[in-house]
Design an enzyme around this catalytic site. Structure first.
Site, short mmCIF file in Angstrom:
data_model
loop_
_atom_site.label_atom_id
_atom_site.label_comp_id
_atom_site.label_asym_id
_atom_site.label_seq_id
_atom_site.Cartn_x
_atom_site.Cartn_y
_atom_site.Cartn_z
N SER A 149 0.83 -1.20 0.00
CA SER A 149 0.00 0.00 0.00
C SER A 149 0.87 1.26 0.00
O SER A 149 1.71 1.43 -0.86
CB SER A 149 -0.97 -0.02 1.18
N ASP A 301 -2.71 6.01 -4.14
CA ASP A 301 -1.55 5.40 -3.50
C ASP A 301 -0.92 4.35 -4.43
O ASP A 301 -1.44 4.09 -5.52
CB ASP A 301 -1.91 4.83 -2.13
N ASP A 305 -5.65 1.70 -4.52
CA ASP A 305 -6.92 1.45 -3.85
C ASP A 305 -7.40 2.63 -3.00
O ASP A 305 -8.58 2.74 -2.70
CB ASP A 305 -6.88 0.16 -3.02
#
Length: 580
Positions: A149, A301, A305
């Protein structure tokens, strides 16, 4: 520094023939050069959290590498064969822009193939929501995405998705972990069967883009789309592979890309953190917006997501919306569109989390739509869709800059959400309004809610112990007052009990157990304490609210709410100082 016998045993295993020479050399170098780091690398096995398995790359049981991922994949392969006996198993794998993501994805594919499982591997990096979509599109049993992430460059991770397209939840998560923990490293099957690995790309891309347009477009006039000026940045991540194409095919062609950040790069060279929650991450996009006089800025990001959104306020200045605000705007827009199309009949719901703004429940109730809340993480919202097949899912989000439109993707989806917030902006501008003015009107209509997040990082073994001790202390000595207001209710999701402090009555919380505490005060404020499931952090979520009778009074009421938040923040931080 002397390593404990337990850690030495873990280290010595990595010098057995199971591990290749390069790995053994790296472990030996680590042992001689940095025994403190050696302890961090081997003191525990990496665990699954709210977003799967995520951590630093390197050697050891507590690091992301070919062996820890290989072991997880072997355990998952064994579990798939147990769950689906005598079936032709299929998995799909995606990966992001991070260092080693492509090579680690191939390792994972190799292990699946060595276990007789058909693998659909993206030929290049793709966003996480496309993985969720592809899983159901290809009718796979399981999906994996290699990503960390918005964590720093030295991190990577491994997220597991199930047949429904959502991340694994109970009981599968615990059963998979149990299967993995039973394994020794020498049981990993690394011998690839290339005939079982199939590379995928443009067919899935096009299907995903068309699905995003179908779910997030709402009859916005062509001229309104053309009049909206958009600045987009992928922050060196995967969204560049599909977001510009999605916007273009949806009719949004007035899009300016931050070219310096358009090239995928695991070093994220132009930002300190590739996190759209951080204002600094969007600095280049905001600068470009002022040059081209853009209406809206959107940043995603690394795995595509989450999205950050900036819009112009009533003075024409660009301001960054927080995750709760963008969630409220998109949910209100969706509800209004569903109402216009006469599609609300009491069998719909929106989803959110226990740490997100309470305003979403107020909003849903006004439209006659149920609001379901889950624990932190979109896997719980995806689980709602699976658990309530007779209800239609409209949309949902959480405070950490994630949103999901419809049920084609069962996770945070910055692709469809980017298109949706552009629909909000284009239609508002066509009416002579703006996204910001729409937000103020929502505050007048449904109540003025303001939120603030305190995030404290505590790294390493000592940091983990400190965070655990903080939560123990908050349970043993709970707040009686916050900002001079009595605490009237405490919800403890670890014990699954809530207590009304005015009456002494208790009730069972209908949620899986989680290390979360929520305090409610007599003036309606809400304060949540929660250790992060994916990062070495403890987080405190503050929510306050007030009545706003008209837009003209916004500044005054916003000031009083900010003062209330600051008072609560100071009280929390003073208590945290005792743990330093």
């Amino acid at each position: 520094m002397t390593l404990s016998p337990r850690i030495l045993d873990a280290v010595n295993e990595w010098f057995t023939p199971t591990f290749d020479a390069a790995t053994q050399e790296a472990v030996l170098l680590l042992m001689t050069s940095s025994p403190e780091e050696m302890e961090e690398c081997f003191y525990k096995n990496m665990e699954f959290g709210t977003g799967g398995m995520r951590g630093l790359m390197g050697m050891g049981n507590n690091r992301i590498n070919k062996y820890t991922l290989g072991k997880s994949t072997q355990g998952l392969s064994n579990y798939l064969h147990t769950c689906f006996p005598n079936q032709s198993l299929k998995v799909v794998i995606a990966y992001d822009c991070r260092h080693n993501s492509a090579s680690l994805a191939k390792v994972v594919a190799d292990v699946f193939s060595a276990n007789g499982i058909q693998v659909y591997l993206f030929s290049d990096l793709r966003p996480t929501p496309e993985l969720s979509f592809a899983l159901r599109y290809l009718e796979c049993h399981c999906g994996i995405v290699l990503t960390a992430s918005h964590n720093p460059p030295e991190y990577n991770g491994y997220k597991v998705y199930w047949q429904d397209g959502g991340q694994i939840v109970p009981p599968e998560d615990a059963e998979i972990i149990n299967m993995i923990e039973k394994l020794d490293y020498d049981q990993i099957k690394f011998k690839v069967n290339e005939s079982l690995i199939h590379y995928i790309d443009t067919e899935i891309d096009e299907a995903f883009i068309q699905s995003s347009i179908l779910n997030a477009s709402f009859k916005t006039p062509k001229k309104a789309k053309e009049n909206l000026k958009i600045v987009f940045t992928s922050l060196h991540g995967t969204a560049i592979t599909v977001v510009p194409q999605t916007l273009s095919q949806a009719g949004y062609n007035n899009v300016y890309l931050v070219e310096e950040q358009a090239e995928p790069n695991g070093n994220f060279p132009t930002v300190q953190s590739p996190n759209p929650e951080e204002p600094d991450a969007l600095a280049m996009a905001l600068a470009l917006a002022n040059i081209v006089d853009a209406d809206i800025v959107i940043g995603t990001d690394p795995d595509g997501d989450r999205l950050g959104v900036a819009v112009r306020n009533t003075e024409g200045q660009m301001i960054l919306l927080n995750g709760n605000q963008s969630m409220i705007l998109m949910t209100a827009f969706l509800l209004e569109q569903w109402k216009k199309e006469d599609k609300i009949n009491g069998k719909q719901f929106v989803g959110s989390t226990i740490v997100s703004t309470p305003m979403i429940a107020v909003l849903a109730e006004a439209y006659g739509v149920e609001c379901k809340l889950g624990l932190t993480g979109f896997k719980w919202i995806a689980k709602m869709i699976k658990d309530f097949p007779d209800l239609e899912f409209i949309g949902g989000g959480e405070e950490s800059f994630g949103y999901m439109v419809g049920d084609a993707v069962r996770d945070k989806d910055a692709v469809a959400a980017t298109l949706l917030i552009c629909e909000v902006a284009a239609q508002a501008k066509a009416r002579g309004s703006s996204v910001y003015e729409e937000l103020l009107q929502l505050y007048v209509q449904y109540g003025f809610y303001q939120e603030h997040l305190i995030s404290i990082t505590k790294k390493g073994i000592e940091g983990l112990a400190t965070i655990k001790q903080m939560m123990v202390s908050f349970r043993e000595n709970p707040w009686q007052e916050l900002n001079g207001q009595k605490v009237i209710r405490i919800e403890d999701y670890k014990s699954s009990f809530a207590q009304n402090l005015l009456t002494g009555e208790t009730e069972i919380l209908p949620f899986p157990k989680a290390d979360v505490l929520i305090f409610f005060t007599e003036d309606g404020s809400k304060i949540c304490a929660r250790p992060s499931g994916t990062e070495p952090k403890i987080k405190f979520y503050i929510s306050v609210h007030s009545h706003l009778d008209c837009v003209e009074n916004y500044t005054n009421i916003a000031g009083s709410l900010k003062e209330k938040i600051n008072s609560i923040r100071i009280q929390i931080e003073l208590e945290l100082d005792t743990f330093s």
